[in-house]
Write a protein that holds these residues in place. Structure first.
Motif, PDB file in Angstrom:
ATOM      1  N   ASP A 194     -13.249 -19.150 -16.894  1.00 49.07           N
ATOM      2  CA  ASP A 194     -14.662 -19.094 -17.296  1.00 49.07           C
ATOM      3  C   ASP A 194     -14.837 -19.509 -18.747  1.00 49.07           C
ATOM      4  O   ASP A 194     -15.772 -20.249 -19.095  1.00 49.07           O
ATOM      5  CB  ASP A 194     -15.222 -17.682 -17.093  1.00 49.07           C
ATOM      6  N   LEU A 195     -13.938 -19.047 -19.622  1.00 49.36           N
ATOM      7  CA  LEU A 195     -14.017 -19.409 -21.041  1.00 49.36           C
ATOM      8  C   LEU A 195     -13.755 -20.898 -21.230  1.00 49.36           C
ATOM      9  O   LEU A 195     -14.397 -21.549 -22.071  1.00 49.36           O
ATOM     10  CB  LEU A 195     -13.011 -18.584 -21.846  1.00 49.36           C
ATOM     11  N   ASN A 196     -12.836 -21.423 -20.459  1.00 50.76           N
ATOM     12  CA  ASN A 196     -12.557 -22.861 -20.502  1.00 50.76           C
ATOM     13  C   ASN A 196     -13.818 -23.665 -20.192  1.00 50.76           C
ATOM     14  O   ASN A 196     -14.138 -24.655 -20.876  1.00 50.76           O
ATOM     15  CB  ASN A 196     -11.442 -23.175 -19.515  1.00 50.76           C
ATOM     16  N   ARG A 197     -14.575 -23.222 -19.205  1.00 48.92           N
ATOM     17  CA  ARG A 197     -15.780 -23.950 -18.807  1.00 48.92           C
ATOM     18  C   ARG A 197     -16.954 -23.685 -19.732  1.00 48.92           C
ATOM     19  O   ARG A 197     -17.691 -24.599 -20.113  1.00 48.92           O
ATOM     20  CB  ARG A 197     -16.142 -23.561 -17.368  1.00 48.92           C
ATOM     21  N   GLN A 198     -17.157 -22.429 -20.123  1.00 48.90           N
ATOM     22  CA  GLN A 198     -18.312 -22.083 -20.944  1.00 48.90           C
ATOM     23  C   GLN A 198     -18.199 -22.617 -22.366  1.00 48.90           C
ATOM     24  O   GLN A 198     -19.189 -23.086 -22.943  1.00 48.90           O
ATOM     25  CB  GLN A 198     -18.476 -20.559 -20.999  1.00 48.90           C
ATOM     26  N   LEU A 199     -16.997 -22.523 -22.945  1.00 44.79           N
ATOM     27  CA  LEU A 199     -16.812 -22.873 -24.347  1.00 44.79           C
ATOM     28  C   LEU A 199     -16.174 -24.245 -24.544  1.00 44.79           C
ATOM     29  O   LEU A 199     -16.009 -24.682 -25.678  1.00 44.79           O
ATOM     30  CB  LEU A 199     -15.941 -21.814 -25.031  1.00 44.79           C
ATOM     31  N   GLY A 200     -15.818 -24.914 -23.459  1.00 40.77           N
ATOM     32  CA  GLY A 200     -15.143 -26.198 -23.587  1.00 40.77           C
ATOM     33  C   GLY A 200     -13.747 -26.077 -24.166  1.00 40.77           C
ATOM     34  O   GLY A 200     -13.242 -27.007 -24.797  1.00 40.77           O
ATOM     35  N   LEU A 201     -13.109 -24.927 -23.962  1.00 45.63           N
ATOM     36  CA  LEU A 201     -11.778 -24.690 -24.514  1.00 45.63           C
ATOM     37  C   LEU A 201     -10.718 -25.529 -23.820  1.00 45.63           C
ATOM     38  O   LEU A 201     -10.756 -25.712 -22.598  1.00 45.63           O
ATOM     39  CB  LEU A 201     -11.392 -23.222 -24.360  1.00 45.63           C
ATOM     40  N   THR A 202      -9.781 -26.022 -24.592  1.00 41.27           N
ATOM     41  CA  THR A 202      -8.563 -26.588 -24.036  1.00 41.27           C
ATOM     42  C   THR A 202      -7.524 -25.476 -24.022  1.00 41.27           C
ATOM     43  O   THR A 202      -7.267 -24.855 -25.049  1.00 41.27           O
ATOM     44  CB  THR A 202      -8.065 -27.762 -24.897  1.00 41.27           C
ATOM     45  N   VAL A 203      -6.952 -25.194 -22.858  1.00 42.57           N
ATOM     46  CA  VAL A 203      -6.040 -24.061 -22.711  1.00 42.57           C
ATOM     47  C   VAL A 203      -4.647 -24.570 -22.352  1.00 42.57           C
ATOM     48  O   VAL A 203      -4.476 -25.295 -21.373  1.00 42.57           O
ATOM     49  CB  VAL A 203      -6.531 -23.080 -21.629  1.00 42.57           C
ATOM     50  N   LEU A 204      -3.670 -24.189 -23.166  1.00 46.11           N
ATOM     51  CA  LEU A 204      -2.265 -24.462 -22.860  1.00 46.11           C
ATOM     52  C   LEU A 204      -1.601 -23.121 -22.625  1.00 46.11           C
ATOM     53  O   LEU A 204      -1.582 -22.262 -23.510  1.00 46.11           O
ATOM     54  CB  LEU A 204      -1.585 -25.191 -24.024  1.00 46.11           C
ATOM     55  N   LEU A 205      -1.074 -22.914 -21.438  1.00 42.00           N
ATOM     56  CA  LEU A 205      -0.444 -21.635 -21.127  1.00 42.00           C
ATOM     57  C   LEU A 205       0.956 -21.839 -20.604  1.00 42.00           C
ATOM     58  O   LEU A 205       1.260 -22.842 -19.961  1.00 42.00           O
ATOM     59  CB  LEU A 205      -1.294 -20.832 -20.135  1.00 42.00           C
ATOM     60  N   ILE A 206       1.822 -20.882 -20.913  1.00 37.70           N
ATOM     61  CA  ILE A 206       3.167 -20.903 -20.355  1.00 37.70           C
ATOM     62  C   ILE A 206       3.289 -19.731 -19.404  1.00 37.70           C
ATOM     63  O   ILE A 206       2.679 -18.679 -19.583  1.00 37.70           O
ATOM     64  CB  ILE A 206       4.263 -20.869 -21.433  1.00 37.70           C
ATOM     65  N   THR A 207       4.076 -19.920 -18.365  1.00 37.59           N
ATOM     66  CA  THR A 207       4.169 -18.901 -17.326  1.00 37.59           C
ATOM     67  C   THR A 207       5.418 -19.135 -16.497  1.00 37.59           C
ATOM     68  O   THR A 207       6.018 -20.218 -16.527  1.00 37.59           O
ATOM     69  CB  THR A 207       2.918 -18.941 -16.416  1.00 37.59           C
ATOM     70  N   HIS A 208       5.834 -18.108 -15.775  1.00 34.91           N
ATOM     71  CA  HIS A 208       6.870 -18.291 -14.750  1.00 34.91           C
ATOM     72  C   HIS A 208       6.289 -17.987 -13.378  1.00 34.91           C
ATOM     73  O   HIS A 208       7.030 -17.949 -12.391  1.00 34.91           O
ATOM     74  CB  HIS A 208       8.068 -17.371 -15.025  1.00 34.91           C
TER      75      HIS A 208
END
Length: 364
Positions: A194-208
């Motif tokens: 939601d934050l990515n869409r509302q604020l135009g954020l670019t999100v880089l996440l690491i995960t397993h």
């Protein structure tokens, strides 16, 4: 928005002359503006070193890091402490940590205000901004609580609000959901999307966790031994022959032992997922089709799935039915197990024990 080129990080155990440990090995990465990009891999693959090098919390041994058109490695200087220009650049990059990193002696609001305090905003402006951010993450009524009074999911929401305090355009997430239960994980992932869409954020996440990639990522990369071994948009990876990520996201198995029968893996997306393609295949060519396994889910708002089917006869006898499947918009790949006289199968890529282990871990 985020680009690394030739990024290398070497640690020395036991001092400058100690054994060299390569955490990152010539990593090239490109994250487009406004997308959610996931980096997945086992522990020790280099994921944490990568994300810490993106905001120069770790200084790369070589290579460059560019964020929003600014070369951060050029701002690093030679000293151990970050200079004013690098600190200013970092303030435009939000960071969410696995274990929240909240100050237990501060209230929720005070934790969110901390980066604003460092930036020199007035008390009134800090309070106003913190209240807005807590409302945004759904914790407006918990502003006066202390971290010890919050659940794990609520603590992570505070961490996200704090990361957004300086109005960054880039948000980095370091295993932000790995300490949370599945239901809370889904809630936090929904908030990030939601934050990515509302604020135009670019999100880089690491995960397993494969579910993280499946739930919110537009693009993904697989890391192993400090290198990116596979990357691309999730939908493109699903249609790539031999993709380890596709096989781990949608595992299918079974069959393939009888050279007198043909086993193929099908990948379908979008409209193709809702059409009765297999029943049409059986009726059109009057053949018995066995479904050996299937996995269907929603990725980036689109229904995506993989299916393994078995057709009677050798592979070369099924050219027409396989052509029919491709005409229906399905990606068709022959499952591995050619007999001694069978034609060579398309290359299936390298063996995949790391990702297979990840998929197994996800099902626990």
């Amino acid at each position: 928005m985020i680009t690394t080129s030739g990024l290398t990080k070497i640690y020395r155990s036991g001092g400058p002359r100690g054994r060299a440990i390569t955490a990152l090995d010539d990593v090239d990465l490109h994250v487009a503006e406004g997308e959610v990009y996931g980096v997945i891999g086992q522990s020790g693959a280099g994921k944490s070193s990568l994300i810490r090098c993106v905001n120069l919390l770790e200084r790369p041994t070589s290579g460059t890091v560019t964020v929003a058109g600014q070369d951060l490695t050029a701002l690093a200087g030679r000293g151990p402490r970050a200079g004013r220009e690098l600190r200013a650049a970092r303030s435009r990059i939000g960071m969410v940590f696995q274990h929240f990193n909240l100050l237990s002696s501060r209230t929720v609001q005070d934790n969110v205000e901390l980066p604003l305090e460092i930036l020199g905003l007035s008390g009134r402006e800090r309070a106003r901004k913190a209240a807005e951010l807590l409302d945004l993450v759904g914790l407006g009524e918990r502003a006066r609580a202390y971290p010890a009074q919050l659940s794990g999911g609520q603590k992570q929401r505070v961490g996200i609000a704090r990361a957004l305090a300086a109005e960054p355009k880039v948000l980095l997430s370091d295993e932000a959901t790995s300490a949370l239960d599945p239901e809370t994980t889904r809630s936090i992932l929904g908030l990030l999307r939601d934050l990515n869409r509302q604020l135009g954020l670019t999100v880089l996440l690491i995960t397993h966790e494969m579910d993280v990639v499946k739930s919110i990522c537009d693009s993904a990369a697989l890391m192993r031994e400090g290198r990116i071994v596979e990357s691309g948009t999730v939908t493109d990876l699903l249609a790539t022959p031999g993709s380890e990520l596709a096989a781990a996201l949608f595992p299918v198995s079974g069959g393939g032992e009888d050279p007198e029968r043909t086993v193929v893996d099908l990948t379908f997306q979008g409209d193709a997922a809702g059409r009765p393609v297999i029943s049409r295949l059986a009726r059109t060519y009057d053949i018995d089709v066995s479904i050996l396994g299937a996995a269907v889910d929603t990725v980036a708002g689109r229904q995506v799935g993989r299916m393994r089917i078995e057709l009677p006869g050798r592979y070369e006898d099924n050219v027409v039915p396989i052509g029919f499947l491709r005409e229906q918009g399905l990606h068709v790949e022959r499952a591995e197990h050619p007999g001694p006289d069978a034609p060579a199968a398309p290359p299936a890529g390298p063996a995949a024990p790391p990702v297979a282990a990840l998929a197994k871990e996800e099902t626990k």
